[in-house]
Design a protein around this motif. Structure first.
Motif: not given
Length: 223
Positions: A37-39, A62-63, A73-83, A133-134
């Motif tokens: 999870r992220l806040l 999350a999708r 927030a898509w920026i944050h999700l993408a970075i957490y998934r990659a890093r 997301q893209d």
């Protein structure tokens, strides 16, 4: 760290980022709670938040974004998934750094603490808002393994092991941008060598934490 503790740190970071002049009406800070999870701060000016406000909770997988979530927030999700190494993210609009990105002037470590931003801060060249997301995935790829990313015409992103490191790096990004701009105007900038950067990186965690403590104390002293 428990969710309420992370949330308190997040709101503290939001207020500190605003006090440091790194954001105006826009910007957000996020942090992971556990691994799933992220806040993230709500879509309001960071300087208008209080320590009693509540962050928005997102599942790391999350999708869709729930109501009341910042669209970036898509920026944050993408970075957490990659890093997997990243535990916190700061999104802001440092003026000098943004100007240098638009001018095509690279930000390199001209002073010791500049080494905490990497050998050269990468640039995401798409100036449009990152609200899908893209494009967020493309941004995460542009960031790669770097600690900071400039967004041409659109501010910057910094990351860290906690919110203090992410905010301290955003402040350093703007400080380093000013030094780069002044050095370029005065002569021929000479970046730190690989060995010189390594010497500073050995003290990175200690000095980032000290800078974060300074930024927090400065805000509280002016409040």
């Amino acid at each position: 760290m428990k969710s309420r503790e992370v949330e308190a740190d997040l709101l503290d970071a939001a207020l500190t980022t605003a006090h440091a002049g790194l954001v105006t009406a826009f910007g957000h800070v996020s942090a992971l709670v556990g691994d799933d999870r992220l806040l993230i701060t709500p879509p309001r000016p960071l300087g208008s938040l209080t320590l009693t406000d509540r962050a928005v909770t997102l599942d790391r997988t999350a999708r869709d974004l729930p109501e009341g979530t910042p669209k970036e927030a898509w920026i944050h999700l993408a970075i957490y998934r990659a890093r997997p190494d990243v535990r916190a993210i700061c999104r802001a609009q440092p003026e000098t750094a943004t100007a240098l990105a638009s001018a095509g002037v690279p930000i390199r470590p001209l002073h010791g603490q500049g080494a905490f931003l990497g050998p050269e801060v990468p640039v995401f060249h798409d100036p449009r808002l990152v609200r899908d997301q893209d494009r967020a995935q493309q941004l995460a790829e542009a960031l790669g393994t770097a600690p900071a990313l400039l967004m041409r015409g659109n501010g910057a992103v910094t990351v860290g092991a906690d919110v203090g490191q992410a905010v301290a790096r955003m402040w350093l990004l703007e400080a380093s941008a000013r030094i780069n701009a002044q050095a370029a105007a005065a002569g021929r900038p000479r970046a730190l060598s690989t060995n010189e950067q390594a010497a500073w990186l050995a003290a990175e965690t200690e000095l980032l934490n000290r800078l974060w403590a300074h930024l927090r104390a400065d805000r509280k002293g002016q409040s």
